[in-house]
Design a protein around this motif. Sequence first.
Motif, PDB file in Angstrom:
ATOM      1  N   ARG A 201      25.996   3.966   6.019  1.00 23.77           N
ATOM      2  CA  ARG A 201      25.362   2.813   5.375  1.00 23.77           C
ATOM      3  C   ARG A 201      24.994   3.134   3.927  1.00 23.77           C
ATOM      4  N   GLN A 202      24.520   4.342   3.695  1.00 28.84           N
ATOM      5  CA  GLN A 202      24.136   4.752   2.341  1.00 28.84           C
ATOM      6  C   GLN A 202      25.363   4.799   1.430  1.00 28.84           C
ATOM      7  N   GLU A 203      26.472   5.357   1.912  1.00 28.16           N
ATOM      8  CA  GLU A 203      27.697   5.420   1.101  1.00 28.16           C
ATOM      9  C   GLU A 203      28.208   4.020   0.776  1.00 28.16           C
ATOM     10  N   ALA A 204      28.171   3.134   1.755  1.00 22.76           N
ATOM     11  CA  ALA A 204      28.640   1.764   1.521  1.00 22.76           C
ATOM     12  C   ALA A 204      27.748   1.056   0.504  1.00 22.76           C
ATOM     13  N   THR A 205      26.442   1.245   0.611  1.00 24.55           N
ATOM     14  CA  THR A 205      25.513   0.613  -0.333  1.00 24.55           C
ATOM     15  C   THR A 205      25.724   1.156  -1.742  1.00 24.55           C
ATOM     16  N   GLN A 206      25.853   2.468  -1.888  1.00 23.77           N
ATOM     17  CA  GLN A 206      26.058   3.063  -3.209  1.00 23.77           C
ATOM     18  C   GLN A 206      27.371   2.590  -3.826  1.00 23.77           C
ATOM     19  N   THR A 207      28.417   2.540  -3.032  1.00 21.68           N
ATOM     20  CA  THR A 207      29.712   2.082  -3.547  1.00 21.68           C
ATOM     21  C   THR A 207      29.624   0.623  -3.987  1.00 21.68           C
ATOM     22  N   THR A 208      28.942  -0.198  -3.208  1.00 23.03           N
ATOM     23  CA  THR A 208      28.779  -1.603  -3.570  1.00 23.03           C
ATOM     24  C   THR A 208      28.019  -1.746  -4.876  1.00 23.03           C
ATOM     25  N   LEU A 209      26.961  -0.985  -5.041  1.00 22.08           N
ATOM     26  CA  LEU A 209      26.186  -1.056  -6.286  1.00 22.08           C
ATOM     27  C   LEU A 209      27.008  -0.593  -7.483  1.00 22.08           C
ATOM     28  N   ILE A 210      27.824   0.436  -7.307  1.00 23.85           N
ATOM     29  CA  ILE A 210      28.690   0.903  -8.396  1.00 23.85           C
ATOM     30  C   ILE A 210      29.679  -0.186  -8.790  1.00 23.85           C
ATOM     31  N   VAL A 211      30.270  -0.842  -7.804  1.00 27.69           N
ATOM     32  CA  VAL A 211      31.230  -1.913  -8.092  1.00 27.69           C
ATOM     33  C   VAL A 211      30.535  -3.070  -8.799  1.00 27.69           C
ATOM     34  N   LEU A 212      29.337  -3.442  -8.359  1.00 33.56           N
ATOM     35  CA  LEU A 212      28.608  -4.523  -9.019  1.00 33.56           C
ATOM     36  C   LEU A 212      28.250  -4.166 -10.462  1.00 33.56           C
ATOM     37  N   ALA A 213      27.831  -2.939 -10.698  1.00 33.38           N
ATOM     38  CA  ALA A 213      27.491  -2.513 -12.059  1.00 33.38           C
ATOM     39  C   ALA A 213      28.723  -2.513 -12.957  1.00 33.38           C
ATOM     40  N   ALA A 214      29.842  -1.998 -12.451  1.00 35.65           N
ATOM     41  CA  ALA A 214      31.072  -1.970 -13.242  1.00 35.65           C
ATOM     42  C   ALA A 214      31.538  -3.392 -13.546  1.00 35.65           C
ATOM     43  N   THR A 215      31.408  -4.280 -12.578  1.00 40.86           N
ATOM     44  CA  THR A 215      31.808  -5.676 -12.790  1.00 40.86           C
ATOM     45  C   THR A 215      30.928  -6.323 -13.860  1.00 40.86           C
ATOM     46  N   ALA A 216      29.615  -6.067 -13.814  1.00 43.12           N
ATOM     47  CA  ALA A 216      28.711  -6.637 -14.810  1.00 43.12           C
ATOM     48  C   ALA A 216      29.021  -6.108 -16.203  1.00 43.12           C
ATOM     49  N   ILE A 217      29.304  -4.818 -16.324  1.00 50.86           N
ATOM     50  CA  ILE A 217      29.624  -4.232 -17.636  1.00 50.86           C
ATOM     51  C   ILE A 217      30.909  -4.829 -18.194  1.00 50.86           C
ATOM     52  N   VAL A 218      31.937  -4.934 -17.375  1.00 52.66           N
ATOM     53  CA  VAL A 218      33.210  -5.512 -17.843  1.00 52.66           C
ATOM     54  C   VAL A 218      33.021  -6.979 -18.210  1.00 52.66           C
ATOM     55  N   ALA A 219      32.216  -7.707 -17.432  1.00 51.12           N
ATOM     56  CA  ALA A 219      31.960  -9.120 -17.755  1.00 51.12           C
ATOM     57  C   ALA A 219      31.265  -9.255 -19.098  1.00 51.12           C
ATOM     58  N   LEU A 220      30.280  -8.398 -19.369  1.00 49.71           N
ATOM     59  CA  LEU A 220      29.596  -8.444 -20.662  1.00 49.71           C
ATOM     60  C   LEU A 220      30.535  -8.085 -21.814  1.00 49.71           C
ATOM     61  N   LEU A 221      31.388  -7.081 -21.603  1.00 47.73           N
ATOM     62  CA  LEU A 221      32.360  -6.718 -22.641  1.00 47.73           C
ATOM     63  C   LEU A 221      33.328  -7.870 -22.928  1.00 47.73           C
ATOM     64  N   LEU A 222      33.817  -8.505 -21.887  1.00 47.79           N
ATOM     65  CA  LEU A 222      34.739  -9.631 -22.087  1.00 47.79           C
ATOM     66  C   LEU A 222      34.042 -10.812 -22.748  1.00 47.79           C
ATOM     67  N   TRP A 223      32.775 -11.051 -22.398  1.00 48.02           N
ATOM     68  CA  TRP A 223      32.018 -12.131 -23.013  1.00 48.02           C
ATOM     69  C   TRP A 223      31.824 -11.865 -24.508  1.00 48.02           C
ATOM     70  N   GLY A 224      31.495 -10.631 -24.843  1.00 50.57           N
ATOM     71  CA  GLY A 224      31.326 -10.274 -26.252  1.00 50.57           C
ATOM     72  C   GLY A 224      32.635 -10.359 -27.016  1.00 50.57           C
ATOM     73  N   LEU A 225      33.722  -9.858 -26.426  1.00 51.52           N
ATOM     74  CA  LEU A 225      35.033  -9.936 -27.072  1.00 51.52           C
ATOM     75  C   LEU A 225      35.455 -11.376 -27.279  1.00 51.52           C
ATOM     76  N   ASP A 226      35.166 -12.220 -26.295  1.00 51.68           N
ATOM     77  CA  ASP A 226      35.498 -13.640 -26.422  1.00 51.68           C
ATOM     78  C   ASP A 226      34.716 -14.262 -27.573  1.00 51.68           C
ATOM     79  N   GLY A 227      33.444 -13.942 -27.672  1.00 54.81           N
ATOM     80  CA  GLY A 227      32.628 -14.478 -28.772  1.00 54.81           C
ATOM     81  C   GLY A 227      33.144 -14.043 -30.130  1.00 54.81           C
ATOM     82  N   ILE A 228      33.533 -12.775 -30.244  1.00 55.72           N
ATOM     83  CA  ILE A 228      34.075 -12.269 -31.512  1.00 55.72           C
ATOM     84  C   ILE A 228      35.380 -12.981 -31.855  1.00 55.72           C
ATOM     85  N   LEU A 229      36.257 -13.126 -30.890  1.00 64.22           N
ATOM     86  CA  LEU A 229      37.547 -13.781 -31.136  1.00 64.22           C
ATOM     87  C   LEU A 229      37.371 -15.248 -31.492  1.00 64.22           C
ATOM     88  N   VAL A 230      36.433 -15.942 -30.880  1.00 64.47           N
ATOM     89  CA  VAL A 230      36.189 -17.350 -31.210  1.00 64.47           C
ATOM     90  C   VAL A 230      35.712 -17.466 -32.649  1.00 64.47           C
TER      91      VAL A 230
END
Length: 125
Positions: free
Chosen positions: A85-114
Amino acid sequence: MSVNTESTSNAMDSVKWVLVIGLLAAAVAGNYIYEDLSVLIRAISVVVLVAVAGFIAATTDKGSRFLNFAKESRMEVRKVVWPTRQEATQTTLIVLAATAIVALLLWGLDGILVRLVSLITGLGV
């Protein structure tokens, strides 16, 4: 000699499959035709017909191959080492954090390009 055996087996398998389809169709049709009967009686009859159809289907060549495949698959699933359960929870949190970071990077890149495109084209955004 094996050709005759295979053709007889295939012919019997075809008859069995027709019987299976007929039983399943009878279960569906009977459920609608006898809608005035108790739901319990209809449910039991449908379960019995599906079980009989499954037993007949299991006696065919494809049915026996499917059952063999299912048994082998079950043995393979037993060999799998599932995460704790601990491994599954940690992996899920890592995936959520990576997804949030990539989303913020894409949002910023989109703003710059616009802003860059609006600067080049002269259109205000």
